[in-house]
Design a protein around this motif. Structure first.
Motif, PDB file in Angstrom:
ATOM      1  N   ALA A 209       2.261  -2.365 -10.777  1.00  0.00           N
ATOM      2  CA  ALA A 209       3.488  -2.302  -9.979  1.00  0.00           C
ATOM      3  C   ALA A 209       3.358  -3.147  -8.716  1.00  0.00           C
ATOM      4  O   ALA A 209       4.323  -3.792  -8.276  1.00  0.00           O
ATOM      5  N   GLN A 210       2.164  -3.157  -8.131  1.00  0.00           N
ATOM      6  CA  GLN A 210       1.944  -3.981  -6.942  1.00  0.00           C
ATOM      7  C   GLN A 210       2.068  -5.470  -7.263  1.00  0.00           C
ATOM      8  O   GLN A 210       2.573  -6.241  -6.447  1.00  0.00           O
ATOM      9  N   LEU A 211       1.636  -5.876  -8.457  1.00  0.00           N
ATOM     10  CA  LEU A 211       1.823  -7.274  -8.848  1.00  0.00           C
ATOM     11  C   LEU A 211       3.315  -7.618  -8.892  1.00  0.00           C
ATOM     12  O   LEU A 211       3.740  -8.667  -8.389  1.00  0.00           O
ATOM     13  N   ALA A 212       4.113  -6.738  -9.484  1.00  0.00           N
ATOM     14  CA  ALA A 212       5.557  -6.970  -9.507  1.00  0.00           C
ATOM     15  C   ALA A 212       6.120  -6.986  -8.091  1.00  0.00           C
ATOM     16  O   ALA A 212       6.999  -7.812  -7.761  1.00  0.00           O
ATOM     17  N   PHE A 213       5.617  -6.102  -7.235  1.00  0.00           N
ATOM     18  CA  PHE A 213       6.066  -6.068  -5.837  1.00  0.00           C
ATOM     19  C   PHE A 213       5.746  -7.377  -5.123  1.00  0.00           C
ATOM     20  O   PHE A 213       6.612  -7.969  -4.464  1.00  0.00           O
ATOM     21  N   PHE A 214       4.503  -7.843  -5.215  1.00  0.00           N
ATOM     22  CA  PHE A 214       4.116  -9.083  -4.530  1.00  0.00           C
ATOM     23  C   PHE A 214       4.941 -10.268  -5.037  1.00  0.00           C
ATOM     24  O   PHE A 214       5.369 -11.120  -4.257  1.00  0.00           O
TER      25      PHE A 214
ATOM     26  N   ASN B  39      -3.148   6.095 -16.672  1.00  0.00           N
ATOM     27  CA  ASN B  39      -4.115   5.592 -15.700  1.00  0.00           C
ATOM     28  C   ASN B  39      -3.327   5.200 -14.450  1.00  0.00           C
ATOM     29  O   ASN B  39      -2.773   4.100 -14.370  1.00  0.00           O
ATOM     30  N   PHE B  40      -3.245   6.094 -13.479  1.00  0.00           N
ATOM     31  CA  PHE B  40      -2.383   5.856 -12.326  1.00  0.00           C
ATOM     32  C   PHE B  40      -2.848   4.712 -11.426  1.00  0.00           C
ATOM     33  O   PHE B  40      -2.011   3.940 -10.935  1.00  0.00           O
ATOM     34  N   PRO B  41      -4.158   4.546 -11.163  1.00  0.00           N
ATOM     35  CA  PRO B  41      -4.562   3.364 -10.392  1.00  0.00           C
ATOM     36  C   PRO B  41      -4.153   2.059 -11.069  1.00  0.00           C
ATOM     37  O   PRO B  41      -3.755   1.092 -10.398  1.00  0.00           O
TER      38      PRO B  41
ATOM     39  N   LYS C 208       0.811  -1.218   0.000  1.00  0.00           N
ATOM     40  CA  LYS C 208       0.000   0.000   0.000  1.00  0.00           C
ATOM     41  C   LYS C 208       0.849   1.275   0.000  1.00  0.00           C
ATOM     42  O   LYS C 208       0.335   2.375  -0.208  1.00  0.00           O
ATOM     43  N   VAL C 209       2.158   1.101   0.220  1.00  0.00           N
ATOM     44  CA  VAL C 209       3.070   2.243   0.086  1.00  0.00           C
ATOM     45  C   VAL C 209       3.082   2.716  -1.370  1.00  0.00           C
ATOM     46  O   VAL C 209       3.290   3.899  -1.665  1.00  0.00           O
ATOM     47  N   ILE C 210       2.858   1.779  -2.287  1.00  0.00           N
ATOM     48  CA  ILE C 210       2.791   2.091  -3.715  1.00  0.00           C
ATOM     49  C   ILE C 210       1.435   2.715  -3.991  1.00  0.00           C
ATOM     50  O   ILE C 210       0.404   2.051  -3.864  1.00  0.00           O
ATOM     51  N   ASN C 211       1.387   3.984  -4.337  1.00  0.00           N
ATOM     52  CA  ASN C 211       0.092   4.651  -4.465  1.00  0.00           C
ATOM     53  C   ASN C 211       0.091   5.648  -5.621  1.00  0.00           C
ATOM     54  O   ASN C 211       1.151   6.119  -6.060  1.00  0.00           O
ATOM     55  N   PRO C 212      -1.096   5.991  -6.132  1.00  0.00           N
ATOM     56  CA  PRO C 212      -1.195   6.882  -7.297  1.00  0.00           C
ATOM     57  C   PRO C 212      -0.619   8.273  -7.084  1.00  0.00           C
ATOM     58  O   PRO C 212      -0.071   8.862  -8.020  1.00  0.00           O
ATOM     59  N   THR C 213      -0.731   8.804  -5.872  1.00  0.00           N
ATOM     60  CA  THR C 213      -0.243  10.162  -5.617  1.00  0.00           C
ATOM     61  C   THR C 213       1.258  10.257  -5.817  1.00  0.00           C
ATOM     62  O   THR C 213       1.768  11.152  -6.505  1.00  0.00           O
ATOM     63  N   ASP C 214       1.986   9.319  -5.212  1.00  0.00           N
ATOM     64  CA  ASP C 214       3.442   9.345  -5.351  1.00  0.00           C
ATOM     65  C   ASP C 214       3.869   8.969  -6.763  1.00  0.00           C
ATOM     66  O   ASP C 214       4.856   9.497  -7.281  1.00  0.00           O
ATOM     67  N   ALA C 215       3.142   8.052  -7.379  1.00  0.00           N
ATOM     68  CA  ALA C 215       3.454   7.676  -8.758  1.00  0.00           C
ATOM     69  C   ALA C 215       3.308   8.878  -9.688  1.00  0.00           C
ATOM     70  O   ALA C 215       4.156   9.124 -10.550  1.00  0.00           O
TER      71      ALA C 215
END
Length: 526
Positions: A498-503, A490-492, A30-37
């Motif tokens: 990116a979360q898939l790659a993270f997991f 599309n940031f979401p 959840k650290v990976i988020n649209p705002t920071d991206a």
């Protein structure tokens, strides 16, 4: 067999779908988020970075930005205290002053494009040797030394198979070119009639200027000059074969079923000069050492290329910057966000057991040059590198998904099973457990005519036997065009991919065993 296979697949899916979520992995994803991206990408794909072309100031700005982020996150600088791995490149500028076939002049980037040479080109010939599709039997007994060769740059048709006619050379065609060059012709003219459509997009202007960039591997000896290759359109080919009384299409049709090698009495002349200059370029590396004394010598790589194609060269263009928000600002943003997630976990005492390398590659658009240099000169031994998760274009909806129900919930997965069935299962389980996207394997094929498996930085790891996964959203109307802007991202969806790659990476970095390489390397038949 098919029913049994489907039954086994169903059991496997049921098993992976029931896997328990890891609360620690879930927390840091959840650290990976649209705002920071959006923050990262708005900088990387801004006009200030001028399209991030390799060797240009914009790419240097991008490299500095990535390195600063790695430092801010507490990642180590693993290249003798630096985040930068110098990639020695050379820029060759070829100026074609003339291409004349049968008395007719032709224009660079309108009628032909230069494919490759390592020096000046000066050819004056009284005939041309037509070699059909250039297969071994077609050139075996033909003297090509010092000759101008006319060759069909398409895969030879085979009964029951769809021939690859793309201007992109397949592995088979690349081998054919090398075989012809071994016979030391003066010039190879590779004909692809579809090339005209590509060149029409650029209105007679090379989108990368007149220069090509390659790894600096030393000067060729006088006897090692490589025969130059020009890719030419149908009109050039028709001029070359005019003396036969037939069109190029006639000769091509005949060559599909029978050997058609022949010498055509017609004039051919080319004059081109080449100049070379060194190019400054760097890969950017951020390193997180693992926490497990036994596993920390093993390294997981997250990679993405930060370069793009630079400024628009077409006269009259109103938008002067190819910003490359999706290609590959989105992937670079992805690894920055993944690095932030791992860094937060490490700060909280939950760092990965294995070491993790975050690798920003330069020169991908010039031929995967940064990743080639890294894998040929690795900072961490490739024998200890357990996998490369490569992210290249994850911020848009590809043309095949526009308007479809899955448009905001899919990703193309390429290469996961090319070397390791373990890695494929780990990737599938990560998706089934957490992100639940549609994993589209359409391009997961070494014989795919688009050749996506060979067209991003993961391939340089794969050629050394390192298992890989390439995450990709597919091409779209703004691919390699000024319209590839942040406003269309599309940031979401970027975040979910990116979360898939993270997991997937979290599992790889923390599981007891590294993925086993148990598949013979893919070899394309075409």
């Amino acid at each position: 067999m098919k029913k049994l296979s489907l039954w086994i697949t169903g059991l496997a899916f049921t098993a992976t779908a029931c896997a328990q979520q890891n609360p620690t992995a879930l927390k840091y994803s959840k650290v990976i988020n649209p705002t920071d991206a959006r923050k990262h990408l708005s900088i990387l794909a801004s006009d200030e970075f001028e399209g991030r072309e390799t060797g240009k100031p914009g790419a240097e700005k991008a490299a500095n930005y990535i390195a600063a982020e790695f430092k801010r996150l507490g990642l180590q600088a693993p290249v003798k205290g630096s985040y930068f791995l110098e990639v020695p490149l050379t820029q060759s500028t070829l100026t074609v002053s003339a291409l004349n076939i049968n008395g007719q002049d032709f224009t660079n980037w309108k009628d032909f494009v230069f494919q490759g040479s390592n020096g000046d080109v000066k050819v004056n010939a009284a005939d041309i040797v037509f070699v059909g599709y250039g297969t071994a039997d077609e050139i075996a007994d033909v003297d090509l030394a010092g000759k101008v060769v006319l060759w069909i740059n398409e895969d030879k048709p085979e009964e029951g198979k769809t021939a690859n006619t793309s201007y992109r050379m397949s592995a088979a065609r690349q081998a054919i070119v090398k075989a012809m060059q071994a016979k030391k012709p003066a010039l190879i003219l590779g004909v692809n009639e579809g090339l005209s459509k590509l060149l029409a997009r650029f209105n007679g202007v090379n989108p990368s200027g007149s220069a090509s960039i390659s790894l600096k591997k030393g000067e060729a000896a006088a006897g090692d000059v490589v025969s130059p290759v020009f890719m030419v359109t149908g009109p050039v080919a028709d001029a070359a074969v005019k003396a036969t009384g037939k069109t190029f299409a006639d000769l091509k049709a005949a060559a599909a079923t029978a050997k058609q090698t022949q010498v055509i009495k017609t004039t051919a002349s080319v004059s081109a000069t080449s100049t070379k200059t060194d190019v400054k370029a760097v890969d950017v590396l951020g390193f997180m050492p693992g926490s497990d004394p036994k596993l920390k010598n093993e390294v997981l790589v997250f990679s993405a290329h930060y370069d793009h194609i630079g400024l628009v060269t077409k006269p009259g263009a109103t938008d002067k910057v190819n910003n490359g928000a999706d290609d590959d600002g989105s992937g670079t943003t992805g690894i920055l966000e993944i690095a932030r997630a791992f860094s937060q976990a490490k700060k909280d005492g939950k760092g990965p057991r294995r070491s993790v390398l975050f690798l920003g590659n330069v020169g991908e658009e010039k031929g995967l040059l940064g990743s080639e240099w890294y894998t040929d000169h690795p900072v961490f031994p490739l024998a200890n590198t357990i996998a490369d998760l490569n992210i290249d274009m994850i911020g848009r909806v590809g043309e095949e998904y526009v308007g479809k129900p899955d448009s905001a919930n899919y990703v193309y997965s390429i290469g996961s099973a090319m070397l390791s069935t373990d890695l494929h299962k780990i990737g599938e389980e990560a998706n089934n457990t957490y992100t639940k996207m549609k994993l589209d394997y359409k391009y997961d094929d070494p014989n795919d005519p688009n050749r996506f498996y060979y067209r991003s930085d993961h391939y340089n790891f794969a050629r050394y036997g390192v298992p890989i996964i390439f995450y990709f959203n597919g091409v779209h109307a703004d691919y390699h065009a000024p319209g590839d802007e942040v406003s269309k991202i599309n940031f979401p969806l970027l975040v979910k991919r990116a979360q898939l790659a993270f997991f997937t990476g979290w599992e790889l970095a923390n599981r007891d065993a590294r993925p086993v390489v148990d598949v013979k390397p893919a070899t394309p038949s075409k």
